[in-house]
Write a protein that holds these residues in place. Structure first.
Motif, PDB file in Angstrom:
ATOM      1  N   LEU A 110       0.814  -1.227   0.000  1.00 54.92           N
ATOM      2  CA  LEU A 110       0.000   0.000   0.000  1.00 54.92           C
ATOM      3  C   LEU A 110       0.843   1.271   0.000  1.00 54.92           C
ATOM      4  N   ASN A 111       2.159   1.086   0.091  1.00 52.46           N
ATOM      5  CA  ASN A 111       3.047   2.234   0.110  1.00 52.46           C
ATOM      6  C   ASN A 111       2.766   3.165   1.293  1.00 52.46           C
ATOM      7  N   VAL A 112       2.622   2.559   2.474  1.00 46.57           N
ATOM      8  CA  VAL A 112       2.468   3.317   3.720  1.00 46.57           C
ATOM      9  C   VAL A 112       3.468   2.749   4.722  1.00 46.57           C
ATOM     10  N   ARG A 113       3.633   3.425   5.857  1.00 50.61           N
ATOM     11  CA  ARG A 113       4.545   2.894   6.862  1.00 50.61           C
ATOM     12  C   ARG A 113       3.806   1.912   7.766  1.00 50.61           C
ATOM     13  N   PRO A 114       4.489   0.891   8.290  1.00 48.92           N
ATOM     14  CA  PRO A 114       3.816  -0.066   9.180  1.00 48.92           C
ATOM     15  C   PRO A 114       3.132   0.626  10.360  1.00 48.92           C
ATOM     16  N   GLU A 115       3.696   1.727  10.842  1.00 49.43           N
ATOM     17  CA  GLU A 115       3.103   2.446  11.987  1.00 49.43           C
ATOM     18  C   GLU A 115       1.758   3.069  11.637  1.00 49.43           C
ATOM     19  N   GLN A 116       1.399   3.058  10.366  1.00 43.48           N
ATOM     20  CA  GLN A 116       0.102   3.621   9.973  1.00 43.48           C
ATOM     21  C   GLN A 116      -1.013   2.577   9.975  1.00 43.48           C
ATOM     22  N   ILE A 117      -0.628   1.307  10.213  1.00 38.81           N
ATOM     23  CA  ILE A 117      -1.599   0.217  10.061  1.00 38.81           C
ATOM     24  C   ILE A 117      -2.070  -0.283  11.420  1.00 38.81           C
ATOM     25  N   THR A 118      -3.384  -0.491  11.541  1.00 35.48           N
ATOM     26  CA  THR A 118      -3.957  -1.133  12.724  1.00 35.48           C
ATOM     27  C   THR A 118      -4.708  -2.369  12.259  1.00 35.48           C
ATOM     28  N   LEU A 119      -4.330  -3.527  12.776  1.00 32.06           N
ATOM     29  CA  LEU A 119      -4.996  -4.756  12.367  1.00 32.06           C
ATOM     30  C   LEU A 119      -6.197  -5.020  13.257  1.00 32.06           C
ATOM     31  N   GLY A 120      -7.213  -5.645  12.675  1.00 32.75           N
ATOM     32  CA  GLY A 120      -8.416  -5.945  13.445  1.00 32.75           C
ATOM     33  C   GLY A 120      -8.941  -7.339  13.175  1.00 32.75           C
ATOM     34  N   ASN A 121      -9.779  -7.801  14.082  1.00 35.85           N
ATOM     35  CA  ASN A 121     -10.460  -9.075  13.944  1.00 35.85           C
ATOM     36  C   ASN A 121     -11.631  -8.853  12.971  1.00 35.85           C
ATOM     37  N   GLY A 122     -11.279  -8.715  11.711  1.00 34.45           N
ATOM     38  CA  GLY A 122     -12.221  -8.186  10.718  1.00 34.45           C
ATOM     39  C   GLY A 122     -12.183  -6.668  10.795  1.00 34.45           C
ATOM     40  N   SER A 123     -12.625  -5.993   9.739  1.00 33.33           N
ATOM     41  CA  SER A 123     -12.595  -4.532   9.826  1.00 33.33           C
ATOM     42  C   SER A 123     -13.679  -4.019  10.770  1.00 33.33           C
ATOM     43  N   ASN A 124     -14.690  -4.831  11.057  1.00 29.13           N
ATOM     44  CA  ASN A 124     -15.674  -4.425  12.072  1.00 29.13           C
ATOM     45  C   ASN A 124     -15.019  -4.154  13.413  1.00 29.13           C
ATOM     46  N   ASP A 125     -14.027  -4.948  13.732  1.00 24.14           N
ATOM     47  CA  ASP A 125     -13.282  -4.757  14.982  1.00 24.14           C
ATOM     48  C   ASP A 125     -12.628  -3.372  14.972  1.00 24.14           C
ATOM     49  N   LEU A 180     -11.940 -16.229   8.839  1.00 26.54           N
ATOM     50  CA  LEU A 180     -10.753 -16.103   9.685  1.00 26.54           C
ATOM     51  C   LEU A 180     -10.703 -14.773  10.426  1.00 26.54           C
ATOM     52  N   ARG A 181     -11.445 -13.783   9.962  1.00 26.34           N
ATOM     53  CA  ARG A 181     -11.574 -12.487  10.607  1.00 26.34           C
ATOM     54  C   ARG A 181     -10.263 -11.695  10.618  1.00 26.34           C
ATOM     55  N   VAL A 182     -10.027 -10.995   9.538  1.00 26.43           N
ATOM     56  CA  VAL A 182      -8.895 -10.067   9.543  1.00 26.43           C
ATOM     57  C   VAL A 182      -9.166  -8.881   8.611  1.00 26.43           C
ATOM     58  N   GLY A 183      -8.986  -7.714   9.171  1.00 26.82           N
ATOM     59  CA  GLY A 183      -9.164  -6.463   8.431  1.00 26.82           C
ATOM     60  C   GLY A 183      -8.182  -5.450   8.996  1.00 26.82           C
ATOM     61  N   TYR A 184      -8.179  -4.236   8.448  1.00 26.42           N
ATOM     62  CA  TYR A 184      -7.205  -3.266   8.944  1.00 26.42           C
ATOM     63  C   TYR A 184      -7.643  -1.838   8.656  1.00 26.42           C
ATOM     64  N   ALA A 185      -7.037  -0.937   9.415  1.00 24.60           N
ATOM     65  CA  ALA A 185      -7.186   0.490   9.162  1.00 24.60           C
ATOM     66  C   ALA A 185      -5.838   1.032   8.754  1.00 24.60           C
ATOM     67  N   VAL A 186      -5.848   2.023   7.871  1.00 20.67           N
ATOM     68  CA  VAL A 186      -4.641   2.776   7.556  1.00 20.67           C
ATOM     69  C   VAL A 186      -4.954   4.233   7.871  1.00 20.67           C
ATOM     70  N   SER A 187      -4.042   4.878   8.573  1.00 15.71           N
ATOM     71  CA  SER A 187      -4.295   6.243   9.067  1.00 15.71           C
ATOM     72  C   SER A 187      -2.954   6.922   9.305  1.00 15.71           C
ATOM     73  N   SER A 188      -2.995   8.094   9.917  1.00 12.02           N
ATOM     74  CA  SER A 188      -1.749   8.691  10.389  1.00 12.02           C
ATOM     75  C   SER A 188      -1.220   7.820  11.530  1.00 12.02           C
ATOM     76  N   LEU A 222      -3.925   9.942   2.391  1.00  9.71           N
ATOM     77  CA  LEU A 222      -3.599  10.047   3.825  1.00  9.71           C
ATOM     78  C   LEU A 222      -2.596  11.150   4.145  1.00  9.71           C
ATOM     79  N   PRO A 223      -1.567  11.375   3.304  1.00  9.04           N
ATOM     80  CA  PRO A 223      -0.614  12.451   3.633  1.00  9.04           C
ATOM     81  C   PRO A 223      -1.301  13.816   3.745  1.00  9.04           C
ATOM     82  N   ASP A 224      -2.429  13.997   3.067  1.00  7.87           N
ATOM     83  CA  ASP A 224      -3.120  15.294   3.091  1.00  7.87           C
ATOM     84  C   ASP A 224      -4.101  15.429   4.249  1.00  7.87           C
ATOM     85  N   PHE A 225      -4.499  14.309   4.853  1.00  9.33           N
ATOM     86  CA  PHE A 225      -5.554  14.364   5.860  1.00  9.33           C
ATOM     87  C   PHE A 225      -5.184  13.592   7.126  1.00  9.33           C
TER      88      PHE A 225
END
Ligand SMILES: *Cc1c(COP(=O)(O)O)cnc(C)c1O
Length: 381
Positions: free
Chosen positions: A91-106, A249-257, A228-231
């Motif tokens: 995704l061309n982002v830094r690992p620190e920008q990613i939050t993993l979840g038990n599905g994206s609902n999590d 299996l339940r896995v999703g993620y967020a990408v953010s600052s 993301l760099p703009d917001f």
């Protein structure tokens, strides 16, 4: 003072729940195949109810999950190092920008817990994904529901960003945007969504839920991760449940600052994604071919369903996802029930305020045909 036993007996336990929770209606999942088998003793059942991938997971993902199972006595990597590294490269982002979840609902729930409280408000659209009201209410926050487009200024049933922007006030902390939205399949274009984010106050966090991102081929569909760099107030969520075929299996993620990711991480359960899911997701990312086949199969199936609806003069909401919501021109619950008796599970969406519609997941060509034949039998009754 009453003795504890008497005191408890004199009140209903539900009154002990936090106010937001007391008022909640639980999420209504699609009917599991095993349940219909038990109820009707049917053996061939077609489930087109939960927007699952009809091709199943990548064989490479399955193999990776199996390997991980032999280490089941060990806790998972709570930081999800390897999956984050793979996502970061893709995704061309830094690992620190990613939050993993038990599905994206999590992840959506983490977002609500971080940014909402009884004093604040979330905004979402009419007909938007059902998890937004649930996570908002569960934390006792207020909600403002913006009416969807009526068809005059944008796709009917789609998010009306102007109506959403009008509802922003000093108490607003979150805006939930599903792009594309489930159950309508409608999407917001690059310029619409960009314009909305440009004008959103910086103290309001925008969540853009891109659960169906991989399926969308509309040229004006935005990839919000690139913005993301703009917001610094933007969160984009994606999942392995849909195009990657790993819903179970339940896995999703967020990408953010990184700052938002740090906040989400504070309320995240330390081992929210299990080892098999971590390994399967990583392998699924590498299996580009499986993904492309899944997306192509969906494209053909979507055409198959939409052409069939048109031929039957049933109107449907044009969709860019892996499902299509069709107006059966009469109350949909009896049609849903009759389809169940034919061994076909779809999704009634009366709980979304669409009492005459059914949401149908795009299946394989054969599954779609079985559904359409069953629908013909049911509607002829
Ligand atoms: C299916 C779906 C999700 C993903 O749910 P998971 O928890 O990742 O399985 C998120 N948002 C929308 C709009 C969906 O339809």
């Amino acid at each position: 003072m009453l003795d504890p036993g008497t005191r408890l007996a004199s009140m209903k336990v539900e009154h002990l729940a936090a106010p937001g929770v007391r008022a909640l209606t639980p999420y209504l999942p699609g009917k599991p195949i095993s349940e219909l088998e038990r109820e009707l003793g049917l053996s061939t059942i077609v489930k087109l109810a939960s927007n699952e991938n009809p091709r199943g997971p990548s064989p490479k993902a399955l193999e990776a999950a199996r390997r991980a199972l032999s280490e089941s006595h060990l806790y998972p990597d709570g930081g999800g190092f390897e999956l984050k590294a793979a996502l970061s490269a893709k995704l061309n982002v830094r690992p620190e920008q990613i939050t993993l979840g038990n599905g994206s609902n999590d992840v959506l729930e983490l977002v609500a817990r971080v940014f909402l409280s009884a004093e604040s408000k979330a905004i979402y659209s009419e007909y938007a994904f059902a998890i937004y009201p649930i996570v908002t209410q569960a934390v006792g926050a207020k909600a403002a529901v913006a009416p969807a487009h009526d068809g005059s200024r944008g796709p009917r049933y789609g998010h009306d960003l102007q109506a959403m922007a009008q509802r922003v006030d000093e108490t607003t902390r979150l805006v939930f945007i599903a792009n594309p939205n489930n159950p309508t399949g409608t999407y917001l274009t690059k310029s619409e969504l960009r314009g909305f984010l440009d004008h959103l106050p910086k103290d309001v966090v925008a969540v853009v839920d891109e659960a169906y991102f991989e399926y969308v081929d509309a040229p004006d569909y935005p990839d919000c991760i690139a913005w993301l760099p703009d917001f610094p107030n933007l969160i984009v969520t994606r999942t392995f449940s849909k195009a990657y075929g790993l819903a179970g299996l339940r896995v999703g993620y967020a990408v953010s600052s990184p700052s938002i990711a740090d906040l989400l991480n504070r309320v995240r359960q330390p081992f929210n994604v299990n080892s098999a899911a971590l390994e399967a997701a990583k392998a699924a990312l590498e299996d580009e071919e499986h993904l492309i086949h899944s997306v192509n199969l969906n494209r053909a199936g979507l055409v198959q369903l939409c052409e069939a609806f048109a031929a039957r003069e049933l109107s449907f909401i044009p969709s860019v996802g892996n499902f299509v919501t069709v107006d059966v021109a009469k109350p949909a619950t009896p049609v849903y029930d009759a389809l169940l008796r034919q061994g076909v599970i779809v999704r009634p969406v009366g709980n979304y305020g669409l009492p005459n519609h059914l949401r149908v997941t795009v299946g394989t060509e054969e599954e779609n045909r079985i559904f359409l034949d069953a629908l013909d039998r049911v509607l002829a009754l």
